[in-house]
Design an enzyme around this catalytic site. Sequence first.
Site, PDB file in Angstrom:
ATOM      1  N   ASP A   1       0.828  -1.208   0.000  1.00 51.62           N
ATOM      2  CA  ASP A   1       0.000   0.000   0.000  1.00 51.62           C
ATOM      3  C   ASP A   1       0.862   1.258   0.000  1.00 51.62           C
ATOM      4  O   ASP A   1       0.585   2.214  -0.737  1.00 51.62           O
ATOM      5  CB  ASP A   1      -0.920   0.004   1.219  1.00 51.62           C
ATOM      6  N   TYR A   2       1.881   1.260   0.834  1.00 51.65           N
ATOM      7  CA  TYR A   2       2.738   2.440   0.907  1.00 51.65           C
ATOM      8  C   TYR A   2       3.567   2.624  -0.361  1.00 51.65           C
ATOM      9  O   TYR A   2       3.766   3.756  -0.827  1.00 51.65           O
ATOM     10  CB  TYR A   2       3.640   2.346   2.143  1.00 51.65           C
TER      11      TYR A   2
END
Length: 403
Positions: free
Chosen positions: A174-175
Site C-alpha cells: 500500500d505504501y
Amino acid sequence: MIGNNRLNGPLDGVRILDLSTMIAAPYGATLLGDFGAEVIKVEMPGKGDSLRSMGPFKDDEPLRWPGLARNKKSLTLDLHASEGQEILKHLVKKSDVVIENFRPGTLEKWNLSYEVLKEVNPDIIMMRVTGYGQTGPNSHKAGFGTPATAYSGFTYLHGFTDRPPISPSFSLLDYITGVYVAFSVCAALYHREKDTGSGQMIDMGLYESVFRMMEFLVTDYDQNGNIKERSPGLSGHSAPAGTFQTKDGHWVVIVTSSDSTFNRLAKAMNREDMLEDERFYTNSVRLKHFDLTNSILADWVKSLTRQEAQEILDKYGVPISPINSIKDIFEDKHYQSRENIIEVDHPRLGKVKMPGIVPKFSETPGSIQRIAPDLGEHNQDVLSTLLNYSEEDIASLKEKNII
C-alpha cells in the site's frame, strides 16, 4: 514544523480532492500535501475514512491517523446523493487532481466518472487506484494490499522453504503504491503545464507497484526458465549476504553486492586468501558456494561485538547495519540529526511523534501545516470560502445529512 512560517512547497497552488480511503491512495495524497498541495479529503458523513477505526489505538484514539492523514482538510460529503455529487462537481471545477480508490464502476454509478468530471473541468487529472486496475478480467474484484502482494509474486519469495510463505508484517505494498500515486500525479501535472494544458486519467493496480520492482524475476524466468523459490534473505544475487549475530547477541545485516565490496570485506576479516581462492574470488563462484561463504562471515561476526563489527566494516567501507527496533530508532543520533522523527501537537494526545518529511528540498522544503483532521473539521471552510455557500445553505446540507 507546523505553521505558516515556511517557504511554499513545490506543489503550492495545487488543489487535490482525495476521495480515497485506507492506505495506498490516501498515502499518496499525504505525500503531495507534505510538499505544499492543498488536499481536501472527502469523507462519508458520520463514518469517515475506514482508517480512522484501524489500530493501533491509545484509548479510543487511532494512532496511525495523525501521520497518515496530516496536511489534509476534511470535508464530509455523501456522494450517494445527487446533491453531494453536485457539490463535488463544483469542487472539481476549482481543483487540479481527483484521487480515488473505489472499486471500478462505483464513480460511474454515482455519475462521477472521469468522462463526466472532464466535462466539468477539462484540465482535471484523475488518479484511480484499485486492486487490479480498471481493465482486465480481475478488475471487478475487491483488492487490499496483502492479497495484492501475494498476487504480485512478492509473497512467493519470502519465508523459509520448510514453512509457508509469509506476508510483510505491515502494509508494504500500500505504501509503495502511494509513492507511485504521488509520482504519477506530479508527472501528469508537469505534462499538463508543459504541453497540452489538458488533464488525463491515471490507472494503477495495487499489485503492479511491487511487480514493477521485480524485473530480475521476469527476465530470469523469461531467459532461463528459473522459478525463484522463497528464501529468508537475499539469495541468488550476491554472496555473502544476510543476517548475522554478533558476540553480544545483536543482529546485523551485511551485504556484498559487488566484487569490490567483497575485496574490502576480505581485507577487513584478514582473509585476503579468499581473493585467490577459486571458490570465492568472484561473485558468480561465491554464489555457487553461498552457504560456505556465508558461514565464514557468520563465524567472523560471531567473534565480535556489534560495536566492533560496525567500526571495522565502516573503516573498510563494507555496508553493515544493525537491525533496529523502533526503540533503537528513537535513540539513534542519525535519525535525530535528519529530523526523521518529528513532534507535533495533537488536540487529544498532546505531543505526538510521527515520521518527518523526506526527501529534503533545498529551496522548497516540505512541511507539516496541519495535524490530521477530525471528521468534517473543514466543512465550513471549504463550503463557505471555496464555494461561497451561505450559512443557511450549509445548515440545510447538514440537516439533510449531505455533509
